[in-house]
Write a protein that holds these residues in place. Structure first.
Motif, short mmCIF file in Angstrom:
data_model
loop_
_atom_site.label_atom_id
_atom_site.label_comp_id
_atom_site.label_asym_id
_atom_site.label_seq_id
_atom_site.Cartn_x
_atom_site.Cartn_y
_atom_site.Cartn_z
N GLY A 123 0.83 -1.20 0.00
CA GLY A 123 0.00 0.00 0.00
C GLY A 123 0.86 1.24 0.00
O GLY A 123 2.07 1.19 -0.19
N TYR A 124 0.20 2.37 0.22
CA TYR A 124 0.89 3.66 0.27
C TYR A 124 0.11 4.57 1.21
O TYR A 124 -0.98 4.21 1.68
CB TYR A 124 1.00 4.27 -1.13
CG TYR A 124 -0.33 4.52 -1.81
CD1 TYR A 124 -0.98 5.75 -1.73
CD2 TYR A 124 -0.94 3.51 -2.55
CE1 TYR A 124 -2.19 5.97 -2.36
CE2 TYR A 124 -2.16 3.72 -3.19
CZ TYR A 124 -2.78 4.95 -3.09
OH TYR A 124 -4.00 5.16 -3.70
N SER A 125 0.65 5.72 1.50
CA SER A 125 -0.03 6.63 2.42
C SER A 125 -0.16 8.01 1.81
O SER A 125 0.64 8.42 0.96
CB SER A 125 0.72 6.72 3.76
OG SER A 125 1.97 7.38 3.59
N VAL A 136 -3.48 3.58 2.40
CA VAL A 136 -4.32 2.95 1.39
C VAL A 136 -3.72 1.57 1.13
O VAL A 136 -2.61 1.45 0.62
CB VAL A 136 -4.35 3.78 0.09
CG1 VAL A 136 -5.29 3.13 -0.93
CG2 VAL A 136 -4.75 5.23 0.38
N LEU A 137 -4.46 0.51 1.49
CA LEU A 137 -3.90 -0.83 1.49
C LEU A 137 -4.58 -1.74 0.48
O LEU A 137 -5.81 -1.71 0.33
CB LEU A 137 -4.05 -1.46 2.89
CG LEU A 137 -3.47 -0.64 4.06
CD1 LEU A 137 -3.83 -1.30 5.38
CD2 LEU A 137 -1.96 -0.49 3.91
N ASP A 138 -3.77 -2.56 -0.19
CA ASP A 138 -4.32 -3.61 -1.04
C ASP A 138 -4.85 -4.74 -0.16
O ASP A 138 -4.27 -5.04 0.90
CB ASP A 138 -3.25 -4.16 -1.98
CG ASP A 138 -2.76 -3.12 -2.98
OD1 ASP A 138 -3.49 -2.14 -3.21
OD2 ASP A 138 -1.64 -3.30 -3.50
N ILE A 139 -5.92 -5.37 -0.58
CA ILE A 139 -6.52 -6.46 0.18
C ILE A 139 -5.80 -7.77 -0.13
O ILE A 139 -5.54 -8.08 -1.29
CB ILE A 139 -8.02 -6.59 -0.15
CG1 ILE A 139 -8.76 -5.32 0.32
CG2 ILE A 139 -8.63 -7.82 0.50
CD1 ILE A 139 -10.21 -5.24 -0.15
N ILE A 140 -5.45 -8.51 0.90
CA ILE A 140 -4.86 -9.84 0.73
C ILE A 140 -5.98 -10.86 0.76
O ILE A 140 -6.71 -10.97 1.75
CB ILE A 140 -3.82 -10.13 1.83
CG1 ILE A 140 -2.66 -9.13 1.76
CG2 ILE A 140 -3.31 -11.57 1.71
CD1 ILE A 140 -1.67 -9.27 2.90
N ARG A 141 -6.11 -11.62 -0.31
CA ARG A 141 -7.13 -12.66 -0.37
C ARG A 141 -6.54 -13.94 0.21
O ARG A 141 -5.58 -14.48 -0.32
CB ARG A 141 -7.57 -12.91 -1.82
CG ARG A 141 -7.99 -11.65 -2.57
CD ARG A 141 -9.28 -11.07 -2.05
NE ARG A 141 -9.68 -9.86 -2.78
CZ ARG A 141 -10.72 -9.10 -2.48
NH1 ARG A 141 -11.47 -9.43 -1.44
NH2 ARG A 141 -11.01 -8.02 -3.19
N GLY A 142 -7.09 -14.38 1.29
CA GLY A 142 -6.55 -15.59 1.90
C GLY A 142 -7.11 -15.80 3.29
O GLY A 142 -8.20 -15.30 3.62
#
Length: 321
Positions: A123-125, A136-142
């Protein structure tokens, strides 16, 4: 304001069934006021709020009002916004009290440091107009690692011989990721088994949530090290081995009667770390690592690299069994 949100939704999500349109926020200070159908604006980016994230621990569901599941309107990507939230609290390890606190900018630093390193969430801020740091974070699918381990439908002996070696090796790679942070004078800050996720498809182990910090001057990385060892105890035992869980597993009284105070964790006093007493096929090389976390130990690991040396030796022995 709702008309502006309506225009944004119709522009970027023309097929959306939404019938409610909230407000546009550029200041996230009052994050509890930001809810479903509102839009968070950061610079030229717009994030449609879908819900508050929740934390599930000890059978309870706890809403995290500063963490929002969102849709990034410009890209259509589902993401997570972590808004600035500050809290300070004590943590106890044995007789020691450690001051812990949340630091959004510390997490933002780590996101920059681990960019492209898929052992960590990505992600980034950005700062909102009030200067609040928003990640702002990417979602981890798992799934969480503990859920993956718990869901393996075999008895412990089968688990240990057939599944554990691969899990152990991947966990060692996750430990190396934490060593990488430490080599850059950064701490994860909140290492526990629900903060290590197993990504669907790739099977990669990935760390999440870096916003906790703590003050511990003698060994600034001690809490991270304790956290790693606690996860290791869990994946070796395939559970948190407390007296209650051991009774549920119908552990023989002859084994239970051998347990003493020195067999339990110095961090969480009701958890057995001397797993070899429960499962006698646990090799000494592995059990000795676990016993560094026991209340009877007078020697503790000073670094993740020290643990990794012993883990590598133990993995070789386990692979040869």
């Amino acid at each position: 304001m709702s008309s502006e949100v309506k225009k944004l939704i119709h522009k970027y999500m023309p097929d959306s069934p939404m019938s409610r349109f909230g407000k546009i926020f550029t200041d996230s200070t009052e994050f509890m006021s930001i809810d479903y159908s509102d839009v968070m604006k950061l610079g030229n980016e717009h994030f449609l709020v879908l819900k508050n994230e929740q934390e599930r621990r000890f059978g309870l569901v706890d809403p995290k009002y500063w963490v929002k599941r969102v849709k990034h309107l410009e890209s259509g990507q589902s993401q997570i916004l972590k808004l600035a939230f500050y809290e300070t609290f004590p943590m106890h390890i044995g007789p020691f009290e450690i001051k812990c606190y949340r630091s959004p900018r510390k997490e933002a630093r780590i996101l920059d440091l681990v960019k492209g390193d898929m052992r960590f969430m990505q992600g980034y801020s950005k700062d909102d107009i009030a200067g609040n740091n928003v990640r702002v974070l990417d979602i981890i699918r798992g799934k969480r690692l503990d859920v993956v381990v718990d869901d393996i439908p075999v008895d412990h002996k089968t688990y240990f011989h057939e599944y554990f070696p691969d899990i152990f090796e991947k966990f060692m790679d996750a430990c190396e990721a934490i060593s990488f942070l430490h080599s850059h004078d950064e701490k994860h800050g909140d290492i526990r088994r629900d903060h290590l996720w197993v990504e669907s498809g790739t099977g990669a182990y990935r760390w999440i949530d870096f916003d906790y910090a703590f003050e511990l001057y003698e060994n600034p990385f001690a809490l991270d090290i304790f956290g790693l060892k606690s996860i290791l105890v869990y994946i070796v035992g395939k559970a948190n081995l407390t007296m209650q869980t051991l009774l549920e597993l119908r552990t023989e009284n002859s084994i239970l009667n051998t347990l003493n105070a020195g067999d339990y964790s110095v961090v969480i006093g009701n958890r057995v770390v001397n797993v070899q007493k429960i499962y006698n096929y646990i090799p000494n090389s592995l059990n000795n690592i676990l016993m560094h976390l026991s209340s009877s130990s007078s020697v503790f690991y000073e670094s993740v690299d020290e643990i990794l040396v012993d883990m590598n030796k133990s993995l070789k022995e386990i692979r040869s069994l």
